[in-house]
Design a protein around this motif. Sequence first.
Motif, PDB file in Angstrom:
ATOM      1  N   MET A  23       0.825  -1.189   0.000  1.00  0.00           N
ATOM      2  CA  MET A  23       0.000   0.000   0.000  1.00  0.00           C
ATOM      3  C   MET A  23       0.871   1.256   0.000  1.00  0.00           C
ATOM      4  N   ALA A  24       0.272   2.367  -0.405  1.00  0.00           N
ATOM      5  CA  ALA A  24       0.995   3.637  -0.429  1.00  0.00           C
ATOM      6  C   ALA A  24       0.063   4.764  -0.039  1.00  0.00           C
ATOM      7  N   PHE A  25       0.652   5.869   0.384  1.00  0.00           N
ATOM      8  CA  PHE A  25      -0.110   7.086   0.610  1.00  0.00           C
ATOM      9  C   PHE A  25      -0.189   7.815  -0.722  1.00  0.00           C
ATOM     10  N   SER A  26      -1.324   8.446  -1.011  1.00  0.00           N
ATOM     11  CA  SER A  26      -1.449   9.171  -2.267  1.00  0.00           C
ATOM     12  C   SER A  26      -2.395  10.356  -2.115  1.00  0.00           C
ATOM     13  N   ASP A  27      -2.268  11.293  -3.057  1.00  0.00           N
ATOM     14  CA  ASP A  27      -3.155  12.441  -3.114  1.00  0.00           C
ATOM     15  C   ASP A  27      -3.206  12.910  -4.557  1.00  0.00           C
ATOM     16  N   SER A  28      -4.307  13.557  -4.922  1.00  0.00           N
ATOM     17  CA  SER A  28      -4.491  14.053  -6.275  1.00  0.00           C
ATOM     18  C   SER A  28      -5.341  15.312  -6.226  1.00  0.00           C
ATOM     19  N   ALA A  29      -5.074  16.257  -7.123  1.00  0.00           N
ATOM     20  CA  ALA A  29      -5.879  17.478  -7.220  1.00  0.00           C
ATOM     21  C   ALA A  29      -5.874  17.950  -8.670  1.00  0.00           C
ATOM     22  N   SER A  30      -6.989  18.527  -9.108  1.00  0.00           N
ATOM     23  CA  SER A  30      -7.117  19.030 -10.479  1.00  0.00           C
ATOM     24  C   SER A  30      -7.634  20.456 -10.464  1.00  0.00           C
ATOM     25  N   VAL A  31      -7.139  21.264 -11.421  1.00  0.00           N
ATOM     26  CA  VAL A  31      -7.584  22.645 -11.580  1.00  0.00           C
ATOM     27  C   VAL A  31      -7.813  22.884 -13.073  1.00  0.00           C
ATOM     28  N   ALA A  32      -8.908  23.557 -13.406  1.00  0.00           N
ATOM     29  CA  ALA A  32      -9.253  23.841 -14.801  1.00  0.00           C
ATOM     30  C   ALA A  32      -8.242  24.791 -15.435  1.00  0.00           C
ATOM     31  N   ILE A  33      -7.900  24.517 -16.699  1.00  0.00           N
ATOM     32  CA  ILE A  33      -7.081  25.428 -17.500  1.00  0.00           C
ATOM     33  C   ILE A  33      -8.068  26.293 -18.285  1.00  0.00           C
ATOM     34  N   PRO A  34      -8.140  27.587 -17.991  1.00  0.00           N
ATOM     35  CA  PRO A  34      -9.160  28.447 -18.598  1.00  0.00           C
ATOM     36  C   PRO A  34      -9.200  28.380 -20.130  1.00  0.00           C
ATOM     37  N   TRP A  45       2.505  10.135  -4.671  1.00  0.00           N
ATOM     38  CA  TRP A  45       2.466   8.853  -3.971  1.00  0.00           C
ATOM     39  C   TRP A  45       3.774   8.657  -3.222  1.00  0.00           C
ATOM     40  N   ASN A  46       3.726   8.014  -2.080  1.00  0.00           N
ATOM     41  CA  ASN A  46       4.937   7.501  -1.439  1.00  0.00           C
ATOM     42  C   ASN A  46       4.585   6.298  -0.576  1.00  0.00           C
ATOM     43  N   CYS A  47       5.615   5.525  -0.256  1.00  0.00           N
ATOM     44  CA  CYS A  47       5.408   4.301   0.510  1.00  0.00           C
ATOM     45  C   CYS A  47       4.848   4.619   1.890  1.00  0.00           C
ATOM     46  N   ASN A  48       4.156   3.659   2.463  1.00  0.00           N
ATOM     47  CA  ASN A  48       3.665   3.859   3.831  1.00  0.00           C
ATOM     48  C   ASN A  48       4.394   2.975   4.823  1.00  0.00           C
ATOM     49  N   VAL A  49       5.164   2.028   4.348  1.00  0.00           N
ATOM     50  CA  VAL A  49       5.943   1.152   5.226  1.00  0.00           C
ATOM     51  C   VAL A  49       7.349   1.046   4.633  1.00  0.00           C
ATOM     52  N   TYR A  50       8.353   1.350   5.435  1.00  0.00           N
ATOM     53  CA  TYR A  50       9.718   1.196   4.959  1.00  0.00           C
ATOM     54  C   TYR A  50      10.633   0.963   6.150  1.00  0.00           C
ATOM     55  N   PHE A 147      -2.443  25.839 -12.157  1.00  0.00           N
ATOM     56  CA  PHE A 147      -1.534  25.191 -11.208  1.00  0.00           C
ATOM     57  C   PHE A 147      -2.352  24.343 -10.246  1.00  0.00           C
ATOM     58  N   ALA A 148      -1.837  23.169  -9.907  1.00  0.00           N
ATOM     59  CA  ALA A 148      -2.494  22.291  -8.928  1.00  0.00           C
ATOM     60  C   ALA A 148      -1.414  21.688  -8.038  1.00  0.00           C
ATOM     61  N   SER A 149      -1.779  21.389  -6.792  1.00  0.00           N
ATOM     62  CA  SER A 149      -0.845  20.796  -5.842  1.00  0.00           C
ATOM     63  C   SER A 149      -1.494  19.634  -5.100  1.00  0.00           C
ATOM     64  N   ALA A 150      -0.702  18.614  -4.838  1.00  0.00           N
ATOM     65  CA  ALA A 150      -1.158  17.447  -4.068  1.00  0.00           C
ATOM     66  C   ALA A 150      -0.025  16.989  -3.179  1.00  0.00           C
ATOM     67  N   CYS A 151      -0.339  16.509  -1.969  1.00  0.00           N
ATOM     68  CA  CYS A 151       0.677  16.005  -1.035  1.00  0.00           C
ATOM     69  C   CYS A 151       0.234  14.685  -0.432  1.00  0.00           C
ATOM     70  N   ALA A 152       1.114  13.695  -0.503  1.00  0.00           N
ATOM     71  CA  ALA A 152       0.901  12.400   0.138  1.00  0.00           C
ATOM     72  C   ALA A 152       1.680  12.412   1.436  1.00  0.00           C
TER      73      ALA A 152
END
Length: 154
Positions: A23-34, A45-50, A147-152
Amino acid sequence: MRRVVATAVVAAGLVLGSAGQAMAFSDSASVAIPGTGAVIQANAWNCNVYVDKCSFKTSSKGLKNGNAYTLDKVKNVATVIANGWQATISTSPSGTYVSEDTRKIAWTNTNSWISDISGIADPSGAFNTSVTTCSDASGFKSGSKAFASACANG
């Protein structure tokens, strides 16, 4: 009968134990391009166990109606952070030094729909507890930008 049940329990434990590591941690975000009907999407994405090192991946995607959409320019900036007391980090590929616990890696593509970065984070410190991976996506098409930003957070 006992032996069969015991074997089944051990096998189930092995399967469940393996699934946790995949399994992994993940995040996603979208923003419209006018003016385009498209979006710029940031993914992280990044690992959750290491034990020693942690894999990470980020991407920036131009999408329209869920399909690949070619942009004039698509940029991805991955920020990888070691969280914890006296935490430090190094990355492969090597990133730009921001601080002892933070590295940034950037990649830009032209006339493409995607820009992605993947690698290995090597965190260390007195009490290192997790790794956070962020993706800052930017997309440009016919003079419009978004511009869009996401953090896992691991």
